[in-house]
Design an enzyme around this catalytic site. Structure first.
Site, PDB file in Angstrom:
ATOM      1  N   GLY A 286       0.826  -1.202   0.000  1.00 45.92           N
ATOM      2  CA  GLY A 286       0.000   0.000   0.000  1.00 45.92           C
ATOM      3  C   GLY A 286       0.857   1.247   0.000  1.00 45.92           C
ATOM      4  O   GLY A 286       0.538   2.244   0.651  1.00 45.92           O
ATOM      5  N   ALA A 287       1.959   1.202  -0.785  1.00 40.48           N
ATOM      6  CA  ALA A 287       2.983   2.247  -0.712  1.00 40.48           C
ATOM      7  C   ALA A 287       2.778   3.384  -1.708  1.00 40.48           C
ATOM      8  O   ALA A 287       3.636   4.244  -1.838  1.00 40.48           O
ATOM      9  CB  ALA A 287       4.360   1.622  -0.926  1.00 40.48           C
TER      10      ALA A 287
ATOM     11  N   ASP B  99      -1.570  -7.659  -6.225  1.00 42.80           N
ATOM     12  CA  ASP B  99      -2.772  -7.733  -5.400  1.00 42.80           C
ATOM     13  C   ASP B  99      -2.418  -8.617  -4.209  1.00 42.80           C
ATOM     14  O   ASP B  99      -2.222  -9.825  -4.356  1.00 42.80           O
ATOM     15  CB  ASP B  99      -3.908  -8.349  -6.210  1.00 42.80           C
TER      16      ASP B  99
ATOM     17  N   SER C 154      -5.661  -0.300  13.480  1.00 42.87           N
ATOM     18  CA  SER C 154      -6.383   0.974  13.525  1.00 42.87           C
ATOM     19  C   SER C 154      -7.126   1.083  14.850  1.00 42.87           C
ATOM     20  O   SER C 154      -7.452   0.074  15.486  1.00 42.87           O
ATOM     21  CB  SER C 154      -7.392   1.038  12.373  1.00 42.87           C
TER      22      SER C 154
ATOM     23  N   TYR D 207     -14.147  -3.351   8.267  1.00 45.00           N
ATOM     24  CA  TYR D 207     -12.830  -2.756   8.546  1.00 45.00           C
ATOM     25  C   TYR D 207     -12.413  -3.017   9.996  1.00 45.00           C
ATOM     26  O   TYR D 207     -11.259  -3.377  10.265  1.00 45.00           O
ATOM     27  CB  TYR D 207     -12.914  -1.256   8.268  1.00 45.00           C
TER      28      TYR D 207
ATOM     29  N   ALA E  97     -11.421  -6.632  10.390  1.00 42.18           N
ATOM     30  CA  ALA E  97     -10.117  -6.885   9.764  1.00 42.18           C
ATOM     31  C   ALA E  97      -8.989  -6.361  10.635  1.00 42.18           C
ATOM     32  O   ALA E  97      -7.967  -7.038  10.828  1.00 42.18           O
ATOM     33  CB  ALA E  97     -10.069  -6.246   8.382  1.00 42.18           C
ATOM     34  N   LYS E  98      -9.146  -5.167  11.169  1.00 42.45           N
ATOM     35  CA  LYS E  98      -8.087  -4.562  11.970  1.00 42.45           C
ATOM     36  C   LYS E  98      -7.931  -5.270  13.317  1.00 42.45           C
ATOM     37  O   LYS E  98      -6.811  -5.404  13.825  1.00 42.45           O
ATOM     38  CB  LYS E  98      -8.369  -3.078  12.171  1.00 42.45           C
TER      39      LYS E  98
END
Length: 249
Positions: free
Chosen positions: A9-10, A59, A138, A150, A153-154
């Site tokens: 994700g850079a 991906d 997060s 989300y 997932a976090k």
């Protein structure tokens, strides 16, 4: 000794800031994003400052793509012993409106992707007797309205982090998670649009609840990731560090 880091994700935001910071720390960096062109600017920024970098499209939710990305990293910038799992997407909605595809997409990129990358890279870390895995969690891991996928997932990333720390510690590999609070990124700008607010309005609301009285910047997260990826952080493992300008609520 020059170490090699993979940062997923850079292309922008937190991922780009971490890639640049690790390059400043003297690491060669494989900047990974969905397409090579997307992360090309990050790799070029590193090279323009005298660093070593490669832009790699992959991906992270695709097992074969992850394997290919790690092979290309080895071929272009060296065997990776630092991994920052930052790739992520949002598909926000209240539970009764959230589709199964919304759920699967977010869990696949954040959680499956982090697992696949860690599994692919750990063999290089074990061989070197040194490794650092930094997973981006997060504040939403504690629960956040409109983000069931989300948040799950976090929170899952935190469990993955602790398990990696337990399994890989004896090989000189640490695993930690960074859990940012409100950070000024394109993702939070998208959240503002979803809520029907200007970004300035959303930032003002967020800052009102942050003890240090400011919003976070991608560089704030990058500084923390830099420490956790360093040799000096060898006795810190299995931890979740909240970079939120105050205690996690």
């Amino acid at each position: 000794m020059t170490r090699t880091a993979i940062v997923t994700g850079a292309a922008q935001g937190i991922g780009a800031a971490i890639a640049l910071r690790l390059a400043e720390d003297g690491m060669a960096v494989a900047a990974v994003d969905l397409t090579e062109s997307a992360c090309g600017d990050t790799a070029e920024a590193i090279r323009s400052r005298g660093g070593t970098a490669a832009a790699i499209g992959a991906d992270v939710a695709d097992e074969s793509a992850v394997a290919a990305a790690v092979r290309r990293t080895v071929e272009t910038v060296g065997a990776p012993t630092v991994l920052v799992n930052n790739a992520g997407v949002t598909r926000d909605n209240l539970v009764f409106k959230m589709t199964a595809d919304d759920w699967d997409t977010v869990l696949s990129v954040h959680l499956r992707g982090s697992f696949l990358m860690a599994r692919a890279v750990q063999e290089h870390m074990v061989a070197a007797g040194f490794g650092r895995i930094v997973n981006l969690s997060s504040m939403s891991a504690l629960g956040n309205r409109g983000q069931a996928n989300y948040s799950a997932a976090k929170a899952g990333l935190q469990g993955l982090t602790k398990t990696l720390a337990l399994e890989l510690g004896k090989f000189g590999v640490t695993a930690n998670a960074v859990a940012p609070g409100f950070i000024e990124t394109e993702m939070t700008r998208a959240t503002a649009r979803r809520m029907g607010l200007s970004f300035e309005e959303l930032r003002r609301l967020a800052v009102a609840g942050i003890p240090v009285n400011r919003a976070g910047l991608p560089e704030d997260v990058a500084h923390l990731a830099s420490f956790l990826a360093s040799e000096q952080a060898g006795f810190v493992s299995g931890q979740v560090v909240y970079a939120a300008g105050g205690p996690a609520a």
